[in-house]
Write a protein that holds these residues in place. Structure first.
Motif, PDB file in Angstrom:
ATOM      1  N   GLY A  86       0.837  -1.198   0.000  1.00  0.00           N
ATOM      2  CA  GLY A  86       0.000   0.000   0.000  1.00  0.00           C
ATOM      3  C   GLY A  86       0.869   1.243   0.000  1.00  0.00           C
ATOM      4  N   HIS A 111      -1.155  -5.270  -4.055  1.00  0.00           N
ATOM      5  CA  HIS A 111      -1.684  -4.813  -2.769  1.00  0.00           C
ATOM      6  C   HIS A 111      -3.095  -5.373  -2.565  1.00  0.00           C
ATOM      7  CE1 HIS A 111      -2.991  -2.159   0.435  1.00  0.00           C
ATOM      8  NE2 HIS A 111      -3.830  -1.521  -0.353  1.00  0.00           N
ATOM      9  N   ARG A 165      -2.846  -8.970  -1.679  1.00  0.00           N
ATOM     10  CA  ARG A 165      -2.388  -9.107  -0.293  1.00  0.00           C
ATOM     11  C   ARG A 165      -3.576  -8.914   0.649  1.00  0.00           C
ATOM     12  NH1 ARG A 165      -2.716  -6.861   4.713  1.00  0.00           N
ATOM     13  NH2 ARG A 165      -2.593  -4.719   4.005  1.00  0.00           N
ATOM     14  N   ARG A 219     -13.842  -3.366   7.693  1.00  0.00           N
ATOM     15  CA  ARG A 219     -13.105  -2.763   6.588  1.00  0.00           C
ATOM     16  C   ARG A 219     -13.783  -2.936   5.239  1.00  0.00           C
ATOM     17  NH1 ARG A 219      -9.713  -4.838  10.213  1.00  0.00           N
ATOM     18  NH2 ARG A 219      -8.249  -3.378  11.169  1.00  0.00           N
ATOM     19  N   GLY A 231     -10.999   0.921  -2.290  1.00  0.00           N
ATOM     20  CA  GLY A 231      -9.833   0.356  -2.964  1.00  0.00           C
ATOM     21  C   GLY A 231     -10.122   0.014  -4.408  1.00  0.00           C
ATOM     22  N   HIS A 285      -9.179   6.667   1.808  1.00  0.00           N
ATOM     23  CA  HIS A 285      -8.642   5.315   2.015  1.00  0.00           C
ATOM     24  C   HIS A 285      -7.728   5.262   3.243  1.00  0.00           C
ATOM     25  CE1 HIS A 285      -7.838   1.290   0.543  1.00  0.00           C
ATOM     26  NE2 HIS A 285      -6.534   1.487   0.499  1.00  0.00           N
ATOM     27  N   ILE A 305      -4.135  -1.476  10.828  1.00  0.00           N
ATOM     28  CA  ILE A 305      -3.971  -2.626   9.947  1.00  0.00           C
ATOM     29  C   ILE A 305      -4.714  -3.835  10.536  1.00  0.00           C
ATOM     30  CG2 ILE A 305      -1.892  -3.689  10.921  1.00  0.00           C
ATOM     31  CD1 ILE A 305      -2.031  -2.495   7.432  1.00  0.00           C
ATOM     32  N   SER A 306      -5.228  -4.705   9.677  1.00  0.00           N
ATOM     33  CA  SER A 306      -5.977  -5.865  10.160  1.00  0.00           C
ATOM     34  C   SER A 306      -5.028  -6.917  10.716  1.00  0.00           C
ATOM     35  CB  SER A 306      -6.767  -6.462   9.018  1.00  0.00           C
ATOM     36  OG  SER A 306      -5.884  -7.003   8.077  1.00  0.00           O
TER      37      SER A 306
HETATM   38  C1  HEM Z   1      -3.917   3.869  -5.422  1.00  0.00           C
HETATM   39  C2  HEM Z   1      -4.065   2.738  -4.887  1.00  0.00           C
HETATM   40  C3  HEM Z   1      -3.936   2.377  -3.412  1.00  0.00           C
HETATM   41  C4  HEM Z   1      -3.173   2.950  -2.423  1.00  0.00           C
HETATM   42  C5  HEM Z   1      -2.213   4.118  -2.555  1.00  0.00           C
HETATM   43  C6  HEM Z   1      -3.431   2.204  -1.219  1.00  0.00           C
HETATM   44  C7  HEM Z   1      -2.814   2.432   0.000  1.00  0.00           C
HETATM   45  C8  HEM Z   1      -3.010   1.684   1.141  1.00  0.00           C
HETATM   46  C9  HEM Z   1      -2.201   1.729   2.330  1.00  0.00           C
HETATM   47  C10 HEM Z   1      -0.971   2.623   2.525  1.00  0.00           C
HETATM   48  C11 HEM Z   1      -2.708   0.840   3.221  1.00  0.00           C
HETATM   49  C12 HEM Z   1      -2.109   0.505   4.592  1.00  0.00           C
HETATM   50  C13 HEM Z   1      -1.713  -0.951   4.709  1.00  0.00           C
HETATM   51  C14 HEM Z   1      -0.855  -1.526   3.617  1.00  0.00           C
HETATM   52  O1  HEM Z   1       0.144  -0.905   3.234  1.00  0.00           O
HETATM   53  O2  HEM Z   1      -1.178  -2.627   3.148  1.00  0.00           O
HETATM   54  C15 HEM Z   1      -3.868   0.250   2.615  1.00  0.00           C
HETATM   55  C16 HEM Z   1      -4.702  -0.677   3.215  1.00  0.00           C
HETATM   56  C17 HEM Z   1      -5.821  -1.242   2.623  1.00  0.00           C
HETATM   57  N1  HEM Z   1      -6.148  -1.173   1.274  1.00  0.00           N
HETATM   58 FE1  HEM Z   1      -5.259   0.020  -0.068  1.00  0.00          FE
HETATM   59  N2  HEM Z   1      -4.359   1.227  -1.479  1.00  0.00           N
HETATM   60  C18 HEM Z   1      -4.686   1.297  -2.814  1.00  0.00           C
HETATM   61  C19 HEM Z   1      -5.543   0.468  -3.485  1.00  0.00           C
HETATM   62  C20 HEM Z   1      -6.330  -0.505  -2.890  1.00  0.00           C
HETATM   63  C21 HEM Z   1      -7.113  -1.485  -3.599  1.00  0.00           C
HETATM   64  C22 HEM Z   1      -7.164  -1.624  -5.112  1.00  0.00           C
HETATM   65  C23 HEM Z   1      -7.766  -2.222  -2.647  1.00  0.00           C
HETATM   66  C24 HEM Z   1      -8.728  -3.371  -2.828  1.00  0.00           C
HETATM   67  C25 HEM Z   1      -9.626  -3.443  -3.715  1.00  0.00           C
HETATM   68  C26 HEM Z   1      -7.391  -1.706  -1.349  1.00  0.00           C
HETATM   69  C27 HEM Z   1      -7.881  -2.158  -0.134  1.00  0.00           C
HETATM   70  C28 HEM Z   1      -7.289  -1.913   1.086  1.00  0.00           C
HETATM   71  C29 HEM Z   1      -7.759  -2.428   2.360  1.00  0.00           C
HETATM   72  C30 HEM Z   1      -9.009  -3.287   2.586  1.00  0.00           C
HETATM   73  C31 HEM Z   1      -6.829  -2.012   3.318  1.00  0.00           C
HETATM   74  C32 HEM Z   1      -6.824  -2.356   4.816  1.00  0.00           C
HETATM   75  C33 HEM Z   1      -5.865  -3.508   4.948  1.00  0.00           C
HETATM   76  C34 HEM Z   1      -5.619  -3.970   6.359  1.00  0.00           C
HETATM   77  O3  HEM Z   1      -6.230  -3.400   7.282  1.00  0.00           O
HETATM   78  O4  HEM Z   1      -4.822  -4.906   6.511  1.00  0.00           O
HETATM   79  N3  HEM Z   1      -6.493  -0.676  -1.523  1.00  0.00           N
HETATM   80  N4  HEM Z   1      -4.034   0.781   1.342  1.00  0.00           N
END
Ligand code: HEM
Lengths: 264, 259
Positions: free
Chosen positions: B81, B143, B146, B157, B164, B245, B255-256
């Protein structure tokens, strides 16, 4: 002396007058230092405490210690020095049970405490390092790999095959299996996107341990394998007329990496 | 091993050790770096100061003071992410640089050519922008995978997953609109293929295609349209959704996990 507001002074005087049985004016005068303070005649009631033999443990807890200093009021009462005890030894029942109050905190913790670490440096440092690593990697590949630039756009010359960007090639491959005029493109696409968004609302299994959600993991892995296969076919195995070609026999039609791998 | 660790900790204490005391004592310096900053004079590595580094800093908008221990293990999020976000930043910086040398007109192709041949670092920056765009699509997709494999889209979430998916679509659209800009044969025909596909939409097909191409086929009007979408509209929208987000990641309890 600090000026005490009149209303507060009056209030205090009233309380003092009531306690000592004197007039309010008298009390006020005393408080202002204009009259001698009234001597307290009446002694406060003292509850007699029978001294209890207490075995002093080796290291008694501070609260359990017998108070050496008797209360001054009690001292005056009858010459006898009562011992104040603020605990009762287990053998002696000195109280009766009024009610049982369950030990219950006012604030109810609803979640388990979690093991946490400081963001700085434990998260920010790895972040910084991966940022640096990625930048270095990017500069490195940009220095050795030239981005493609073909001839100027010409609407009259159609390249064969005309391929979409690589991330759409799986889709292009998939769509080549049906006649877009009939099956449409946007509608399946919109349904597909909606299905992705609906995943959390469809999967009601609360577990996140992989061994307890084998089905979900299997589905996603199939999806990855399918998307990967279709994309690879679109990238490597499709040539003129979208016909099947073998990269090692016929070459590759994939201009994104034109200057990376020198095809043909 | 143990010695190494201590040495590293000592380094943390003294990030700004090389700077002169008189500089660090100046009013200007003190006004820039708030209490708790490792750049302030007399910084010591204490739990309180570790909290202040985040809390007394604009970073507080992105990070909480403390995070779950398993979440900082590189093997958990693989930083995917974060890397999605970093690539976006790199793309913004290199993209703004490219804008100085690019006109979305019939000159587009010539501009790219001269960028590569006669402008200092032109070729490098163009390559960086292009490869970073590919990497971003890949990293965002990884991501997403993951997140799926960790079941991180589950309550509370769910909605962050939806956001996302919107981010993924915006990322693809950003990449797709950028694809046309060099105005070479690769660009125009990739976009033509995409546009024609959109044209097969039942009932509204012709209208969808017309709106996309700003005409009946990919022309310079399409170039201008894609340019505005690419450098202004889509980045604007994606930044808003990224903000939501990130905010949701924190509000949903960080984080989960752990698994
Ligand atoms: C421009 C695109 C994206 C950016 C910059 C971004 C950024 C982030 C960041 C920084 C986190 C924190 C945890 C980590 O690094 O894994 C995160 C968590 C998360 N992202 Fe994204 N993300 C993007 C796209 C997406 C997409 C495509 C999905 C799913 C369809 C998504 C779903 C989630 C979810 C559900 C979490 C929470 C995960 C947890 O709590 O473990 N994100 N995202």
């Amino acid at each position: 002396m600090v000026d005490i507001p009149e209303h507060l002074l009056l209030k205090t005087a009233e309380a003092r007058a009531k306690a000592l049985g004197i007039s309010v004016e008298q009390a006020l005068a005393e408080m202002r230092g204009e009259a001698e303070p009234t001597k307290i005649e009446k002694e406060p009631d003292v509850i007699e405490v029978t001294p209890i033999e207490v075995e002093v443990k080796e290291t008694p807890a501070p609260a359990a210690a017998v108070k050496e200093t008797p209360a001054p009021a009690a001292e005056k009462s009858n010459g006898q020095v009562p011992t104040e005890v603020d605990f009762a030894p287990e053998t002696k029942v000195t109280q009766r049970l009024l009610t049982v109050v369950k030990a219950k905190p006012i604030q109810k913790p609803t979640s388990e405490p979690v093991d946490k670490v400081n963001t700085w440096p434990h998260l920010m440092l790895p972040e910084f390092i991966s940022l640096m690593a990625m930048t270095a990697f990017l500069i490195f590949i940009s220095a050795i790999l030239q981005a493609p630039l073909l001839e100027e756009a010409n609407p009259n010359i159609t390249p064969n095959p005309a391929k979409a960007p690589w991330y759409f090639l799986g889709l292009q491959e998939l769509l080549s299996y049906w006649d877009p005029q009939i099956a449409g493109v946007m509608i399946p696409l919109i349904i597909g996107v909606a299905a992705f968004m609906a995943i959390p609302y469809i999967d009601r299994n609360k577990e996140n341990n992989p061994s307890k959600r084998k089905y979900a993991i299997m589905l996603w892995t199939f999806f990855l394998a399918g998307a990967g296969t279709l994309s690879l076919i679109g990238i490597l195995f499709r040539g003129p007329g979208w016909n099947w070609t073998y990269p090692w026999i016929d070459g590759v039609w994939f201009d994104d990496l034109l200057d990376w791998v020198h095809f043909e | 091993m143990k010695n190494e660790k201590i040495k590293f900790k000592d380094r943390l204490k003294d990030i700004s050790a090389g700077l002169g005391d008189s500089l660090k004592e100046s009013t200007l310096w003190g006004s820039i770096f708030r209490p708790g900053s490792p750049f302030r004079k007399g910084y010591s590595d204490s739990p309180r100061n570790r909290s202040y580094v985040v809390m007394n800093n604009v970073l507080y908008h992105l990070h909480p003071v403390k995070v779950k221990r398993h979440g900082v293990r590189l093997s958990y999020t693989l930083c995917l992410g974060g890397l999605s976000f970093f690539t976006f930043i790199v793309l913004t910086i290199t993209g703004i640089w490219l804008m100085f040398y690019f006109r979305p007109t019939e000159m587009a192709y010539v501009d790219i050519q001269s960028l590569q041949t006669s402008i200092a670092f032109g070729s490098l920056v163009r390559n960086m922008h292009r490869w970073a765009a590919h990497i971003m699509v890949l990293v965002v997709f990884l991501h997403m995978s993951r997140v799926f494999y960790h079941g991180a889209y589950k309550a509370p979430r769910e909605f962050n997953w939806v956001i996302g998916v919107i981010l993924l679509i915006l990322t693809l659209l950003l990449s797709f609109t950028g694809y046309l800009l060099p105005w070479d044969q690769l660009a125009i025909w990739a976009v033509t293929v995409g546009g024609n596909m959109a044209g097969y939409t039942p009932v509204f097909g012709a209208q969808v295609k017309f709106a996309l191409f700003a005409g009946l086929e990919a022309t310079e009007a399409t170039l201008l349209r894609f340019y505005v979408l690419h450098v202004l509209f889509l980045p604007f929208i994606i930044v808003i959704f990224m903000a939501i987000h990130f905010w949701r990641v924190r509000k949903d309890g960080g984080i989960s996990g752990p698994l």
